[in-house]
Design a protein around this motif. Structure first.
Motif, mmCIF file in Angstrom:
data_model
loop_
_atom_site.group_PDB
_atom_site.id
_atom_site.type_symbol
_atom_site.label_atom_id
_atom_site.label_comp_id
_atom_site.label_asym_id
_atom_site.label_seq_id
_atom_site.Cartn_x
_atom_site.Cartn_y
_atom_site.Cartn_z
ATOM 1 N N PHE A 194 0.826 -1.212 0.000
ATOM 2 C CA PHE A 194 0.000 0.000 0.000
ATOM 3 C C PHE A 194 0.856 1.256 0.000
ATOM 4 C CE2 PHE A 194 -2.501 -3.271 2.152
ATOM 5 C CZ PHE A 194 -3.725 -3.164 1.521
ATOM 6 N N ASP A 195 0.310 2.294 -0.590
ATOM 7 C CA ASP A 195 0.814 3.651 -0.413
ATOM 8 C C ASP A 195 0.023 4.229 0.759
ATOM 9 O OD1 ASP A 195 1.861 6.172 -0.601
ATOM 10 O OD2 ASP A 195 0.692 6.752 -2.365
ATOM 11 N N ILE A 196 0.703 4.460 1.871
ATOM 12 C CA ILE A 196 0.013 4.814 3.112
ATOM 13 C C ILE A 196 0.082 6.324 3.341
ATOM 14 C CG2 ILE A 196 -0.173 4.364 5.582
ATOM 15 C CD1 ILE A 196 1.358 1.749 5.107
ATOM 16 N N LYS A 197 -1.073 6.931 3.546
ATOM 17 C CA LYS A 197 -1.160 8.371 3.743
ATOM 18 C C LYS A 197 -1.849 8.690 5.065
ATOM 19 C CE LYS A 197 -1.403 9.164 -1.256
ATOM 20 N NZ LYS A 197 -2.101 9.870 -2.363
ATOM 21 N N LEU A 269 -4.894 3.594 3.331
ATOM 22 C CA LEU A 269 -4.063 2.661 2.587
ATOM 23 C C LEU A 269 -4.561 2.550 1.146
ATOM 24 C CD1 LEU A 269 -3.378 2.079 5.564
ATOM 25 C CD2 LEU A 269 -3.220 -0.339 4.981
ATOM 26 N N TYR A 270 -3.741 3.078 0.217
ATOM 27 C CA TYR A 270 -4.037 2.997 -1.214
ATOM 28 C C TYR A 270 -3.375 1.734 -1.761
ATOM 29 C CZ TYR A 270 -5.607 7.932 -1.405
ATOM 30 O OH TYR A 270 -6.274 9.117 -1.234
ATOM 31 N N LEU A 303 2.931 6.527 11.295
ATOM 32 C CA LEU A 303 3.070 6.251 9.871
ATOM 33 C C LEU A 303 4.346 5.472 9.580
ATOM 34 C CD1 LEU A 303 1.321 6.944 7.386
ATOM 35 C CD2 LEU A 303 2.835 8.869 6.968
ATOM 36 N N GLU A 304 5.457 5.881 10.197
ATOM 37 C CA GLU A 304 6.732 5.207 9.923
ATOM 38 C C GLU A 304 6.730 3.770 10.438
ATOM 39 O OE1 GLU A 304 7.472 8.111 13.441
ATOM 40 O OE2 GLU A 304 6.267 7.979 11.601
ATOM 41 N N TYR A 305 6.021 3.518 11.533
ATOM 42 C CA TYR A 305 5.911 2.158 12.041
ATOM 43 C C TYR A 305 5.078 1.298 11.095
ATOM 44 C CZ TYR A 305 7.384 4.252 16.514
ATOM 45 O OH TYR A 305 8.050 4.920 17.507
ATOM 46 N N MET A 306 3.932 1.853 10.685
ATOM 47 C CA MET A 306 3.018 1.081 9.849
ATOM 48 C C MET A 306 3.669 0.682 8.532
ATOM 49 S SD MET A 306 -0.871 2.046 8.651
ATOM 50 C CE MET A 306 -1.465 2.061 10.344
ATOM 51 N N ARG A 307 4.418 1.580 7.939
ATOM 52 C CA ARG A 307 5.050 1.263 6.651
ATOM 53 C C ARG A 307 6.001 0.081 6.760
ATOM 54 N NH1 ARG A 307 5.842 7.635 5.155
ATOM 55 N NH2 ARG A 307 3.946 7.850 3.871
#
Length: 348
Positions: A194-197, A269-270, A303-307
């Motif tokens: 995903f591209d996560i925003k 999540l894209y 965000l940094e954790y999720m990626r």
């Protein structure tokens, strides 16, 4: 069950009916020992009737955190939580509402009604004793304008009796499911998939009433907490929303099938692949498990954790994600659920 006619219910100010009391946040909450035979411990949560566990009653007494008498409605201080507590309980950071005429059935009735009103409160617009006292709700009432405690209690008692009878009939519905073998599944970073925003902050004061879903850090209603007309920061349908913040909601994942605004408590999540609804629902479960197990209100899923976090997914013989398996598996689950719903409708 005959539906209630609520058209004649008058507005009633809660402060004219209930005595409110604030229960302070317990400094020693984590130190309180569990006790399966103890009393419920109530916190501001929208889960499990606000009961997080059962604790030692004697420990509370010994540490100057006396149990709270039962027959009370418990309300959240910073979250839109409400429940009826029949029995004595321990508590941290909640507000109680009492009336000597209230019993178990009328209390549950009022808690259910209140649940429709407290959703207006948010973290930016926290409830409190003063707001609860001045909150006006509609309840069945007598000619003198006071609540009709008998009607509320009798109605809820009939609901309980009817539900008990129907529960016996539910035994005929199949609950057997074959366990899935996940030993051969492979781990994938969320950033690979995903591209996560990050969502965008929108305060309650700046919201305009409309029909666009506003997704917050909520456990229910597909994450929708309001409907707005603001359209400056919308995200498309066919994406997933994940709450990275919230008391009890961290990691909650929903598939969104129409454009929406996501709050700054939510990541979007894209997909970097063709994601059907079935695949989205399958992956949402895997994402939610990671968020629930690793993160919480005090340790947000940034965000940094999720990626960099990983989820395990089924793979084909060549080691790539088996999208077809997930699509077919979730389709089978949904079809089974529809069959059970039909059976429930036949019972109800």
């Amino acid at each position: 069950m005959t539906r209630l006619d609520i058209s004649s219910w008058p507005p009633i100010r809660l402060g004219d009916v209930f005595e409110f009391e604030g229960i302070k946040q317990a400094r020693t909450q984590l130190a309180i020992p569990d006790d399966e035979n103890g009393i419920p411990y109530v916190i501001q949560s929208i889960r499990n009737n606000m009961v997080v566990r059962r604790v030692s009653r004697q420990w509370l007494i010994d540490h100057d955190e006396p149990p709270v008498p039962g027959n009370a409605i418990a309300l959240g201080v910073t979250l839109p939580a409400v429940s009826y507590q029949r029995d004595e309980f321990g508590a941290s950071q909640v507000i109680t509402a009492r009336n000597p005429r209230m019993n178990e059935y009328s209390g549950i009735f009022i808690a259910a009604v209140l649940g429709r009103y407290v959703t207006r409160f948010t973290y930016d617009d926290k409830p409190g004793i003063s707001k609860y006292e001045n909150l006006v709700i509609h309840l069945p009432a007598l000619e003198d304008g006071t609540p009709d405690w008998h009607l509320m209690g009798a109605f809820m008692r009939k609901i309980f009796d009817s539900t008990t009878a129907k529960l016996y009939a539910l035994k005929g519905i199949s609950t057997s499911h074959t366990a899935v073998d996940v030993t051969a599944w492979k781990a994938f970073k969320l950033d690979e998939l995903f591209d996560i925003k990050k969502g965008t902050r929108l305060t309650r004061a700046n919201m305009k009433i409309g029909d666009i879903p506003f997704i917050g850090a909520a456990n229910i209603n597909n994450g929708i907490t309001s409907y707005i007309a603001n359209n400056e920061h919308l995200h498309p349908s066919g994406t997933l929303t994940v709450a990275y913040n919230g008391n009890g909601g961290t990691g909650k994942t929903f598939y969104q099938n129409e454009s929406f605004w996501a709050s700054d408590d939510v990541h979007i999540l894209y997909p970097r692949f063709v994601m059907t609804r079935n695949i989205a629902l399958f992956i949402a479960t895997a994402i939610e498990r990671v968020g629930r197990d690793k993160y919480g209100f005090a340790d947000k899923w940034k965000l940094e954790y999720m990626r960099n976090d990983e989820i395990k997914l089924p793979v084909s013989a060549d080691g790539t994600v088996d999208w077809a398996y997930m699509d077919n598996y979730m389709g089978h689950i949904i079809q089974g659920a529809l069959t059970d719903i039909k059976a429930l409708n036949d019972i109800l």
